[in-house]
Design a protein around this motif. Sequence first.
Motif, mmCIF file in Angstrom:
data_model
loop_
_atom_site.group_PDB
_atom_site.id
_atom_site.type_symbol
_atom_site.label_atom_id
_atom_site.label_comp_id
_atom_site.label_asym_id
_atom_site.label_seq_id
_atom_site.Cartn_x
_atom_site.Cartn_y
_atom_site.Cartn_z
ATOM 1 N N CYS A 156 -5.531 1.088 6.073
ATOM 2 C CA CYS A 156 -5.812 2.534 6.025
ATOM 3 C C CYS A 156 -7.093 2.827 5.257
ATOM 4 O O CYS A 156 -7.491 3.973 5.142
ATOM 5 C CB CYS A 156 -4.620 3.294 5.447
ATOM 6 S SG CYS A 156 -4.344 3.028 3.691
ATOM 7 N N CYS A 160 0.855 -1.195 0.000
ATOM 8 C CA CYS A 160 0.000 0.000 0.000
ATOM 9 C C CYS A 160 0.885 1.237 0.000
ATOM 10 O O CYS A 160 1.707 1.420 0.887
ATOM 11 C CB CYS A 160 -0.913 0.007 1.229
ATOM 12 S SG CYS A 160 -1.782 1.583 1.413
ATOM 13 N N CYS A 165 -6.699 -1.259 0.591
ATOM 14 C CA CYS A 165 -5.942 -1.557 1.804
ATOM 15 C C CYS A 165 -6.919 -1.495 2.971
ATOM 16 O O CYS A 165 -7.543 -0.461 3.184
ATOM 17 C CB CYS A 165 -4.833 -0.526 1.982
ATOM 18 S SG CYS A 165 -3.974 -0.690 3.560
ATOM 19 N N HIS A 190 0.020 4.214 0.554
ATOM 20 C CA HIS A 190 -0.420 5.225 1.520
ATOM 21 C C HIS A 190 0.145 4.947 2.904
ATOM 22 O O HIS A 190 0.601 5.858 3.583
ATOM 23 C CB HIS A 190 -1.949 5.256 1.593
ATOM 24 C CG HIS A 190 -2.594 5.441 0.254
ATOM 25 N ND1 HIS A 190 -2.432 6.587 -0.484
ATOM 26 C CD2 HIS A 190 -3.388 4.602 -0.489
ATOM 27 C CE1 HIS A 190 -3.109 6.463 -1.628
ATOM 28 N NE2 HIS A 190 -3.681 5.271 -1.651
ATOM 29 N N CYS A 191 0.106 3.680 3.341
ATOM 30 C CA CYS A 191 0.534 3.374 4.713
ATOM 31 C C CYS A 191 1.673 2.364 4.745
ATOM 32 O O CYS A 191 2.178 2.033 5.819
ATOM 33 C CB CYS A 191 -0.646 2.862 5.540
ATOM 34 S SG CYS A 191 -1.188 1.204 5.095
HETATM 35 ZN ZN LIG Z 1 -2.796 1.365 3.440
#
Ligand SMILES: [Zn+2]
Length: 306
Positions: free
Chosen positions: A57, A30, A54, A32-33
Amino acid sequence: MSNLSALHFHNEEAAYAYVEKRLWPNGPVCPHCGGVERLSKMQGKSTRVGAYKCYQCRKPFTVKIGTVFEDSKVPMRLWLQAMYLIAGSKKGISSNQLHRILGVTLKTAWFMSHRIREAMRDADPALFGGEGGVVQADETWIGNKPGVERAKGGFRHKMKVVSLLDKNTGRTRSIHAGEMVPNEVANIVRANVDRESVLVTDEARHYWKVGTEFADHRRVFHGIGNYSKDGFSTNAIEGYFSIFKRGMRGVYQFCSEKHLHRYLAEFDFRYSNRSALGIEDTERSDHLLRGVVGKRLTYQTACARA
Ligand SMILES: [Zn+2]
Protein backbone atom coordinates in the motif's frame (compact mmCIF):
# COMPACT_ATOMS: atom_id res chain seq x y z
CA MET A 1 21.22 -5.47 38.67
CA SER A 2 17.64 -4.31 38.95
CA ASN A 3 15.02 -5.52 36.51
CA LEU A 4 14.79 -1.95 35.26
CA SER A 5 18.37 -2.10 34.00
CA ALA A 6 17.30 -4.29 31.06
CA LEU A 7 18.27 -2.73 27.73
CA HIS A 8 14.70 -2.24 26.45
CA PHE A 9 14.04 0.20 29.31
CA HIS A 10 16.90 2.45 28.18
CA ASN A 11 17.57 2.00 24.48
CA GLU A 12 14.92 3.04 21.97
CA GLU A 13 15.85 0.43 19.33
CA ALA A 14 15.72 -2.31 21.95
CA ALA A 15 12.41 -0.95 23.28
CA TYR A 16 10.81 -1.17 19.83
CA ALA A 17 12.25 -4.63 19.27
CA TYR A 18 10.78 -5.75 22.61
CA VAL A 19 7.31 -4.44 21.75
CA GLU A 20 7.40 -5.74 18.15
CA LYS A 21 8.32 -9.22 19.32
CA ARG A 22 5.22 -9.31 21.53
CA LEU A 23 2.68 -7.54 19.32
CA TRP A 24 3.89 -9.11 16.07
CA PRO A 25 4.88 -12.64 17.15
CA ASN A 26 4.88 -13.78 13.50
CA GLY A 27 6.65 -10.75 12.09
CA PRO A 28 5.45 -7.25 11.16
CA VAL A 29 1.91 -6.61 9.92
CA CYS A 30 0.94 -3.47 7.97
CA PRO A 31 -1.81 -1.76 9.98
CA HIS A 32 -3.11 0.01 6.85
CA CYS A 33 -3.70 -2.94 4.51
CA GLY A 34 -3.06 -5.97 6.73
CA GLY A 35 -0.16 -7.03 4.49
CA VAL A 36 2.57 -9.24 5.91
CA GLU A 37 4.76 -9.46 2.82
CA ARG A 38 6.89 -6.88 1.06
CA LEU A 39 7.43 -4.94 4.26
CA SER A 40 10.81 -3.52 5.00
CA LYS A 41 12.39 -1.75 7.88
CA MET A 42 13.31 1.79 6.93
CA GLN A 43 17.00 2.51 7.28
CA GLY A 44 19.05 5.65 7.28
CA LYS A 45 20.10 8.24 9.78
CA SER A 46 17.01 10.47 9.52
CA THR A 47 14.56 7.56 9.80
CA ARG A 48 12.48 7.26 12.96
CA VAL A 49 13.20 4.27 15.16
CA GLY A 50 10.79 1.42 14.44
CA ALA A 51 9.64 2.75 11.04
CA TYR A 52 8.61 0.25 8.35
CA LYS A 53 7.37 0.69 4.84
CA CYS A 54 4.71 -1.45 3.21
CA TYR A 55 5.35 -1.93 -0.52
CA GLN A 56 1.80 -3.19 -1.08
CA CYS A 57 0.00 0.00 0.00
CA ARG A 58 3.15 2.15 -0.06
CA LYS A 59 2.50 3.55 3.44
CA PRO A 60 4.92 3.82 6.36
CA PHE A 61 4.03 2.51 9.82
CA THR A 62 5.36 1.60 13.24
CA VAL A 63 4.15 -0.87 15.87
CA LYS A 64 2.52 2.06 17.70
CA ILE A 65 -0.31 2.39 15.17
CA GLY A 66 -3.63 1.13 16.51
CA THR A 67 -2.38 0.99 20.10
CA VAL A 68 -2.58 3.27 23.13
CA PHE A 69 0.92 4.53 22.15
CA GLU A 70 -0.33 6.01 18.87
CA ASP A 71 0.10 9.78 18.50
CA SER A 72 2.29 9.92 21.58
CA LYS A 73 5.75 11.45 21.42
CA VAL A 74 6.82 9.72 24.62
CA PRO A 75 9.77 7.40 23.87
CA MET A 76 8.88 3.72 23.86
CA ARG A 77 11.48 2.97 26.55
CA LEU A 78 9.62 5.28 28.96
CA TRP A 79 6.30 3.63 28.15
CA LEU A 80 7.89 0.28 29.02
CA GLN A 81 9.25 1.63 32.30
CA ALA A 82 5.89 3.14 33.22
CA MET A 83 4.04 -0.08 32.41
CA TYR A 84 6.49 -2.17 34.40
CA LEU A 85 6.15 0.12 37.42
CA ILE A 86 2.36 0.38 37.34
CA ALA A 87 1.83 -3.34 36.69
CA GLY A 88 4.25 -4.27 39.47
CA SER A 89 3.15 -1.91 42.22
CA LYS A 90 0.76 -3.25 44.86
CA LYS A 91 -1.48 -0.22 45.15
CA GLY A 92 -0.71 1.77 42.01
CA ILE A 93 1.53 4.72 41.21
CA SER A 94 0.26 8.28 41.18
CA SER A 95 0.84 10.55 38.17
CA ASN A 96 2.96 12.70 40.43
CA GLN A 97 5.26 9.79 41.30
CA LEU A 98 5.45 8.76 37.65
CA HIS A 99 6.31 12.35 36.67
CA ARG A 100 9.23 12.35 39.12
CA ILE A 101 10.50 8.85 38.32
CA LEU A 102 10.37 9.18 34.51
CA GLY A 103 11.26 12.86 34.26
CA VAL A 104 8.24 13.66 32.06
CA THR A 105 5.82 16.53 32.75
CA LEU A 106 2.95 15.95 35.17
CA LYS A 107 0.48 16.31 32.30
CA THR A 108 2.30 13.65 30.27
CA ALA A 109 2.48 11.36 33.30
CA TRP A 110 -1.25 11.77 33.88
CA PHE A 111 -2.03 10.95 30.30
CA MET A 112 0.34 7.95 30.23
CA SER A 113 -1.32 6.57 33.39
CA HIS A 114 -4.76 6.78 31.83
CA ARG A 115 -3.62 5.12 28.61
CA ILE A 116 -1.96 2.36 30.60
CA ARG A 117 -5.19 1.83 32.57
CA GLU A 118 -7.00 1.58 29.25
CA ALA A 119 -4.53 -1.15 28.25
CA MET A 120 -5.33 -2.91 31.54
CA ARG A 121 -9.04 -3.01 30.71
CA ASP A 122 -10.11 -6.61 30.17
CA ALA A 123 -11.64 -6.75 26.71
CA ASP A 124 -12.73 -10.37 27.20
CA PRO A 125 -16.51 -10.40 27.66
CA ALA A 126 -16.59 -14.09 28.73
CA LEU A 127 -18.89 -14.88 31.65
CA PHE A 128 -17.39 -15.73 35.03
CA GLY A 129 -17.92 -19.18 36.51
CA GLY A 130 -19.67 -21.99 34.63
CA GLU A 131 -20.54 -25.56 35.52
CA GLY A 132 -18.82 -26.38 38.81
CA GLY A 133 -17.73 -22.75 39.15
CA VAL A 134 -18.13 -20.53 42.18
CA VAL A 135 -18.46 -16.75 41.83
CA GLN A 136 -18.47 -14.31 44.74
CA ALA A 137 -20.35 -11.03 44.25
CA ASP A 138 -20.24 -8.05 46.57
CA GLU A 139 -20.42 -4.29 46.51
CA THR A 140 -18.63 -1.39 48.09
CA TRP A 141 -18.72 2.40 48.12
CA ILE A 142 -15.83 4.71 47.46
CA GLY A 143 -15.03 8.43 47.41
CA ASN A 144 -17.49 11.24 47.20
CA LYS A 145 -19.84 12.19 44.43
CA PRO A 146 -19.55 15.89 43.71
CA GLY A 147 -22.64 17.87 44.69
CA VAL A 148 -24.26 15.14 46.74
CA GLU A 149 -24.53 15.99 50.38
CA ARG A 150 -23.16 13.53 52.88
CA ALA A 151 -26.12 11.95 54.65
CA LYS A 152 -25.56 10.61 58.12
CA GLY A 153 -25.14 6.85 57.96
CA GLY A 154 -26.02 6.82 54.27
CA PHE A 155 -24.10 6.06 51.10
CA ARG A 156 -25.80 8.40 48.64
CA HIS A 157 -22.77 10.68 48.44
CA LYS A 158 -20.47 7.81 47.50
CA MET A 159 -19.77 5.95 44.25
CA LYS A 160 -20.93 2.38 44.13
CA VAL A 161 -18.80 -0.49 42.84
CA VAL A 162 -19.97 -4.06 42.23
CA SER A 163 -17.21 -6.67 42.00
CA LEU A 164 -17.28 -10.31 40.98
CA LEU A 165 -14.59 -12.84 41.79
CA ASP A 166 -14.27 -16.15 39.97
CA LYS A 167 -12.99 -18.64 42.56
CA ASN A 168 -11.63 -21.04 39.94
CA THR A 169 -9.51 -18.55 37.99
CA GLY A 170 -8.92 -16.09 40.84
CA ARG A 171 -9.84 -13.19 38.55
CA THR A 172 -11.97 -10.18 39.47
CA ARG A 173 -14.23 -7.94 37.39
CA SER A 174 -15.46 -4.64 38.84
CA ILE A 175 -18.22 -2.43 37.54
CA HIS A 176 -19.07 1.12 38.48
CA ALA A 177 -22.77 1.00 39.27
CA GLY A 178 -24.10 4.39 38.27
CA GLU A 179 -27.27 4.94 40.22
CA MET A 180 -28.92 2.99 42.97
CA VAL A 181 -31.81 1.79 40.84
CA PRO A 182 -33.72 -1.35 41.76
CA ASN A 183 -32.29 -4.49 40.17
CA GLU A 184 -29.08 -2.82 39.05
CA VAL A 185 -26.85 -5.15 41.06
CA ALA A 186 -28.92 -8.12 39.87
CA ASN A 187 -28.48 -7.03 36.25
CA ILE A 188 -24.72 -6.73 36.67
CA VAL A 189 -24.61 -10.25 38.10
CA ARG A 190 -26.79 -11.58 35.25
CA ALA A 191 -24.64 -9.92 32.59
CA ASN A 192 -21.35 -11.30 33.93
CA VAL A 193 -21.92 -14.67 35.61
CA ASP A 194 -22.73 -18.00 33.96
CA ARG A 195 -26.06 -19.41 35.24
CA GLU A 196 -24.42 -22.80 35.90
CA SER A 197 -22.31 -21.26 38.67
CA VAL A 198 -22.78 -21.22 42.41
CA LEU A 199 -23.29 -17.58 43.40
CA VAL A 200 -21.94 -16.53 46.80
CA THR A 201 -23.08 -13.23 48.30
CA ASP A 202 -23.84 -11.69 51.65
CA GLU A 203 -27.38 -11.55 52.98
CA ALA A 204 -28.30 -8.34 51.08
CA ARG A 205 -31.84 -8.47 49.80
CA HIS A 206 -31.02 -7.49 46.19
CA TYR A 207 -29.32 -10.86 45.61
CA TRP A 208 -32.28 -12.98 46.72
CA LYS A 209 -34.27 -12.98 43.50
CA VAL A 210 -31.34 -13.13 41.07
CA GLY A 211 -29.78 -15.85 43.23
CA THR A 212 -32.61 -18.23 42.29
CA GLU A 213 -31.51 -18.05 38.63
CA PHE A 214 -28.17 -19.73 39.36
CA ALA A 215 -27.23 -23.37 39.95
CA ASP A 216 -27.12 -22.47 43.62
CA HIS A 217 -26.99 -19.37 45.79
CA ARG A 218 -25.07 -19.44 49.08
CA ARG A 219 -25.61 -16.54 51.42
CA VAL A 220 -23.12 -15.52 54.07
CA PHE A 221 -24.61 -13.93 57.18
CA HIS A 222 -22.02 -11.53 58.54
CA GLY A 223 -23.88 -11.31 61.83
CA ILE A 224 -23.09 -14.94 62.60
CA GLY A 225 -19.56 -15.41 61.26
CA ASN A 226 -18.22 -15.04 57.75
CA TYR A 227 -19.17 -18.43 56.35
CA SER A 228 -22.33 -20.03 55.05
CA LYS A 229 -23.39 -23.25 56.77
CA ASP A 230 -21.43 -25.35 54.27
CA GLY A 231 -18.26 -23.31 54.26
CA PHE A 232 -18.75 -20.81 51.42
CA SER A 233 -17.54 -17.27 52.11
CA THR A 234 -17.11 -13.85 50.55
CA ASN A 235 -13.67 -13.40 52.14
CA ALA A 236 -11.78 -13.26 48.82
CA ILE A 237 -13.88 -10.47 47.35
CA GLU A 238 -13.70 -8.55 50.63
CA GLY A 239 -9.90 -8.90 50.54
CA TYR A 240 -9.93 -7.47 47.02
CA PHE A 241 -12.00 -4.48 48.19
CA SER A 242 -9.54 -3.76 50.95
CA ILE A 243 -6.61 -3.61 48.47
CA PHE A 244 -8.68 -1.40 46.17
CA LYS A 245 -9.68 0.98 48.95
CA ARG A 246 -6.18 1.26 50.40
CA GLY A 247 -4.84 2.06 46.93
CA MET A 248 -7.52 4.60 46.15
CA ARG A 249 -7.08 6.36 49.48
CA GLY A 250 -3.33 6.11 49.82
CA VAL A 251 -2.10 6.57 46.25
CA TYR A 252 -4.78 8.19 44.14
CA GLN A 253 -6.52 10.20 46.88
CA PHE A 254 -9.01 11.67 44.47
CA CYS A 255 -10.80 10.11 41.56
CA SER A 256 -13.67 11.67 39.68
CA GLU A 257 -16.66 9.54 38.84
CA LYS A 258 -15.82 9.73 35.14
CA HIS A 259 -12.46 8.02 35.68
CA LEU A 260 -13.56 5.41 38.21
CA HIS A 261 -13.96 2.67 35.58
CA ARG A 262 -10.31 3.07 34.60
CA TYR A 263 -9.07 2.73 38.17
CA LEU A 264 -11.26 -0.34 38.55
CA ALA A 265 -9.65 -1.80 35.41
CA GLU A 266 -6.23 -1.17 36.98
CA PHE A 267 -7.04 -2.92 40.27
CA ASP A 268 -8.79 -5.80 38.49
CA PHE A 269 -5.79 -6.23 36.20
CA ARG A 270 -3.27 -6.41 39.03
CA TYR A 271 -5.45 -8.71 41.12
CA SER A 272 -6.21 -11.02 38.17
CA ASN A 273 -2.49 -11.17 37.31
CA ARG A 274 -1.12 -11.36 40.84
CA SER A 275 1.89 -13.38 41.92
CA ALA A 276 -0.32 -15.65 44.09
CA LEU A 277 -1.66 -16.93 40.73
CA GLY A 278 1.90 -17.60 39.59
CA ILE A 279 2.22 -14.44 37.49
CA GLU A 280 5.42 -12.53 38.22
CA ASP A 281 6.43 -8.97 37.34
CA THR A 282 7.83 -9.49 33.84
CA GLU A 283 4.97 -11.73 32.76
CA ARG A 284 2.40 -9.33 34.21
CA SER A 285 4.02 -6.47 32.37
CA ASP A 286 3.93 -8.52 29.13
CA HIS A 287 0.21 -9.24 29.65
CA LEU A 288 -0.28 -5.51 29.97
CA LEU A 289 1.70 -4.89 26.80
CA ARG A 290 -0.61 -7.23 24.86
CA GLY A 291 -3.55 -5.14 26.14
CA VAL A 292 -2.36 -1.97 24.38
CA VAL A 293 -3.73 -3.15 21.04
CA GLY A 294 -7.06 -1.82 19.78
CA LYS A 295 -7.53 0.57 22.66
CA ARG A 296 -6.37 3.82 21.19
CA LEU A 297 -7.33 6.69 23.46
CA THR A 298 -6.90 10.17 22.09
CA TYR A 299 -6.13 13.18 24.19
CA GLN A 300 -9.51 14.67 23.32
CA THR A 301 -11.51 11.67 24.53
CA ALA A 302 -9.40 11.45 27.68
CA CYS A 303 -10.10 15.08 28.46
CA ALA A 304 -13.76 14.91 27.50
CA ARG A 305 -14.15 12.25 30.17
CA ALA A 306 -12.06 14.15 32.70
ZN1 LIG B 1 0.16 -1.87 3.69
